[in-house]
Design a protein around this motif. Structure first.
Motif, mmCIF file in Angstrom:
data_model
loop_
_atom_site.group_PDB
_atom_site.id
_atom_site.type_symbol
_atom_site.label_atom_id
_atom_site.label_comp_id
_atom_site.label_asym_id
_atom_site.label_seq_id
_atom_site.Cartn_x
_atom_site.Cartn_y
_atom_site.Cartn_z
ATOM 1 N N ASP A 1 0.844 -1.203 0.000
ATOM 2 C CA ASP A 1 0.000 0.000 0.000
ATOM 3 C C ASP A 1 0.877 1.250 0.000
ATOM 4 O O ASP A 1 1.572 1.545 0.981
ATOM 5 C CB ASP A 1 -0.907 -0.018 1.238
ATOM 6 C CG ASP A 1 -2.061 0.955 1.140
ATOM 7 O OD1 ASP A 1 -1.884 2.018 0.524
ATOM 8 O OD2 ASP A 1 -3.138 0.663 1.707
ATOM 9 N N LEU B 1 -9.026 1.474 -3.039
ATOM 10 C CA LEU B 1 -7.905 0.624 -2.646
ATOM 11 C C LEU B 1 -6.926 0.405 -3.794
ATOM 12 O O LEU B 1 -5.704 0.537 -3.626
ATOM 13 C CB LEU B 1 -8.423 -0.714 -2.129
ATOM 14 C CG LEU B 1 -7.355 -1.768 -1.787
ATOM 15 C CD1 LEU B 1 -6.435 -1.268 -0.689
ATOM 16 C CD2 LEU B 1 -8.001 -3.082 -1.397
ATOM 17 N N LEU C 1 -2.863 0.961 -4.268
ATOM 18 C CA LEU C 1 -1.915 -0.130 -4.519
ATOM 19 C C LEU C 1 -1.065 0.112 -5.748
ATOM 20 O O LEU C 1 0.011 -0.492 -5.888
ATOM 21 C CB LEU C 1 -2.675 -1.455 -4.670
ATOM 22 C CG LEU C 1 -3.452 -1.937 -3.441
ATOM 23 C CD1 LEU C 1 -4.151 -3.256 -3.745
ATOM 24 C CD2 LEU C 1 -2.543 -2.077 -2.233
ATOM 25 N N ARG D 1 -7.057 4.650 6.441
ATOM 26 C CA ARG D 1 -5.888 4.586 5.561
ATOM 27 C C ARG D 1 -5.905 5.699 4.526
ATOM 28 O O ARG D 1 -4.898 6.367 4.281
ATOM 29 C CB ARG D 1 -5.840 3.222 4.859
ATOM 30 C CG ARG D 1 -5.459 2.061 5.753
ATOM 31 C CD ARG D 1 -5.354 0.755 4.962
ATOM 32 N NE ARG D 1 -6.665 0.258 4.577
ATOM 33 C CZ ARG D 1 -7.364 -0.657 5.258
ATOM 34 N NH1 ARG D 1 -6.866 -1.157 6.382
ATOM 35 N NH2 ARG D 1 -8.534 -1.073 4.833
#
Length: 635
Positions: A368, A521, A525, A568
């Protein structure tokens, strides 16, 4: 951008200020205005009205810099060094915002300050709305657009206030006279007013503005989506919400996405100031470091700092705030080994809050990109220096380590990749060979206590620096950044949509909740898109290295999973973590589980309970109202 030029102080003031003025006899307190310019003769025509509406924007800087009530005491932020709890310091004492004990009460300065600032902004916006019909020399279209901007800012202020305090006063007209009576309006009626205002804003505001920083249709859609999402949860059955609100929130999110105006950045790091992990190799200037981030199309609405005419805070607020201080407000600074002091190399770190262990352990540091974008885990010397290991060290040695500027002085290991070979540790640890300190995650914030005293380590470093908002080239004497504070951005739109779907919203345009979630997400990534990153199974237990995937599927996505992803993606942004946990009724459970101070409570027993979902009405409001306004339960 010139949205902040020619700002003149509007005369709206808070009820408290009016109470102070009321009853004063003619004296030196009487205003003398040599230019004979007053609210009644200035805010009468087009230029005056433009100045009035423009003056509603800069106060957002002062409001959003009141971060204590939005970040502290949550799952990912604590005020004090939580190592004192983990390492069993005798009689540890933290902040009332984390421990939620009797000290969390109406007398806290932050509670009063936020209340005063929000109502100052509300009255300023009310002045614009109230005076708009009588303004001359302005087209109806421009008048309507500026009124919509004022209503948007008023709705935002009321939304913050109603979440903090529940039932609150809700004036909708300009305050011009003192009034000691304070009438609280039920929270559900406040939400109805906010929704009415924002619905009008959406139909009136343009999709884009020529002056960056002004409210747009997209900003109103975003705020209304968050309002519907919050009302849908219907805290304590007091907001007038229903399951239909989740569908309304989802539709607004889909509309924003479909507009194409706010595409996700291809690289998450493009949203933040450019900076070199080693300040000795920095090439960006203060202005060049933020030029791209401040123009990101992903940002839907931001508090403005980059424009020179907006840089010096709100002149009418009487504050000394100069620019954005986000970069220095979270977590500690560099190692003290071989560091220049009071320079712009690492600038000043005067943290208001610190990341909890959970904040680090929610990320996969290898896959990440947001982990290394959020935290700086390597510290470098910024001057030549030396450290003796003869005393105050776990491994006393009659040697002195010397450093040149640019040398590594400390490394903080990722939570899931601790050093197990002692030879890979620093020489400050028995058996270590490295010239610098190497700390594992379970050593963040200290090495423990012996006989009631902290273990001293001349090479120690507390924890990785919070690096996300860091802007190079800022003089130490200033300490503030020209990075625009992104309150709303489209990544959150996808996460709001996912939350709404999990709560039962129907009609999603992109698919199931996991589709929206994984969109955010996979951007994080990058080249690892499609893989399954892993976070700690128990983020609050630093000694547990068990991991679990945080890729979403139709069968595993939950509200807790979305809250983890919000942490996050949005860590430290928008002054909103407390609001996320309040909205989802997760504050008590997650703070107790992940915040060491909340878990410790008093003498090792948590004292947080449901009453803290509402803040105390500030003491100043209680003292100055007649009859006294009713305090919220539990305070």
């Amino acid at each position: 951008m010139n949205v902040f030029k020619n700002i003149k102080a509007a005369y709206p003031v808070s009820i408290l200020l009016l109470l102070l003025i009321a009853g004063c006899k003619k004296s030196f307190l009487d205003e003398y205005n040599p230019s004979n310019q007053t609210a009644d003769n200035y805010y009468v025509d087009g230029p005056g009205f433009e100045s009035l509406v423009t003056s509603c924007y800069p106060l957002l800087r002062d409001i959003t810099q009141q971060r204590m009530l939005a970040l502290a005491g949550t799952d990912v932020f604590a005020v004090n060094n939580w190592g004192a709890v983990y390492y069993k310091q005798p009689n540890p004492s933290g902040s009332p915002y984390d421990q939620y004990d009797i000290r969390l009460n109406a007398s806290l300065a932050e509670v009063q300050t936020l209340w005063d600032l929000l109502y100052r902004e509300i009255n300023r916006c009310n002045t614009a709305v109230t005076r708009a019909p009588n303004i001359t020399g302005i087209s109806d279209s421009l008048r309507n657009k500026r009124v919509a901007e004022a209503k948007f800012l008023r709705a935002l202020s009321y939304f913050w206030a109603v979440q903090q305090w529940g039932d609150i006063p809700m004036p909708l007209d300009e305050t011009t006279t003192a009034n000691v009576e304070v009438v609280k309006v039920p929270a559900k009626d406040v939400y109805s007013q906010i929704i009415s205002d924002l619905t009008e804003c959406i139909s009136t505001l343009p999709a884009t503005q020529s002056e960056t920083g002004r409210a747009t249709k997209g900003a109103a859609q975003f705020l209304l989506a968050r309002v519907y999402l919050t009302r849908g949860w219907n805290y304590n059955n007091s907001l007038g919400g229903s399951d239909a609100d989740f569908t309304s929130a989802l539709k607004l999110c889909d509309d924003i996405i479909a507009s194409g105006l706010y595409p996700l950045e291809s690289d998450w790091n493009n949203l933040w100031p450019l900076h070199n992990i080693n300040p000795n190799q920095e090439t960006a200037s203060a202005s060049s470091s933020v030029s791209a981030a401040n123009q990101s199309k992903e940002v839907i609405f931001a508090v403005q700092y980059a424009n020179a005419s907006a840089y010096y805070g709100d002149p009418s607020a009487g504050t000394t705030l100069v620019g954005n201080n986000m970069h220095s407000e979270i977590s500690d600074g560099p190692s003290i080994v071989a560091q220049l002091t009071r320079t712009s190399a690492y600038n000043r770190f005067n943290p208001m809050v610190r990341c909890t262990w959970a904040a680090y352990r929610l990320f996969d540091p290898k896959l990440d990109a947001r982990y290394n974008g959020t935290f700086n885990s390597v510290c470098y010397a910024t001057t030549n220096g030396s450290v003796s290991l003869a005393t105050n060290n776990p491994n006393p040695q009659n040697i002195t380590l010397t450093y040149n500027a640019g040398d590594t002085t400390a490394v903080a290991r990722p939570w899931n990749d601790p050093v197990t070979n002692v030879a890979e540790r620093g020489v400050d640890i028995p058996g270590g060979t490295k010239h610098y300190s190497v700390i594992n995650a379970n050593e963040y914030m200290g090495l423990g206590y012996v006989g009631g005293n902290p273990v001293i380590n001349t090479l120690a470093w507390g924890a990785p620096m919070f690096w996300k908002f860091w802007q190079p080239g800022i003089d130490y004497g200033d300490g503030y950044s020209t990075f625009n504070d992104p309150l709303f951005r489209s990544a959150e739109v996808y996460l709001m949509a996912a939350e709404a779907i999990v709560k039962g919203a129907t009609g999603a345009k992109l698919g199931t909740a996991d589709v929206y979630y994984n969109k955010v997400l996979d951007r994080a990534l990058g080249a690892n898109a499609g893989q399954s990153p892993e976070c700690a199974v128990n983020p609050g237990n630093v000694d547990d290295l068990a991991a679990v995937s945080y890729r979403a599927t139709p069968g595993n996505i939950t509200i807790d999973m979305i809250l983890d992803e919000r942490a996050r993606e949005l860590l430290g942004e928008g002054d909103q973590r407390w609001y996320d946990l309040k909205r989802t009724n997760s504050l008590v459970s997650r703070a107790t589980k992940y915040n060491p101070w909340t878990a410790f409570g008093l003498n090792g027993s948590p004292v947080i309970d449901e009453h803290v979902y509402l803040r105390p009405i500030p003491q100043g409001e209680l003292d100055n109202s007649n009859p006294s306004v009713e305090q919220n339960p539990g305070y």
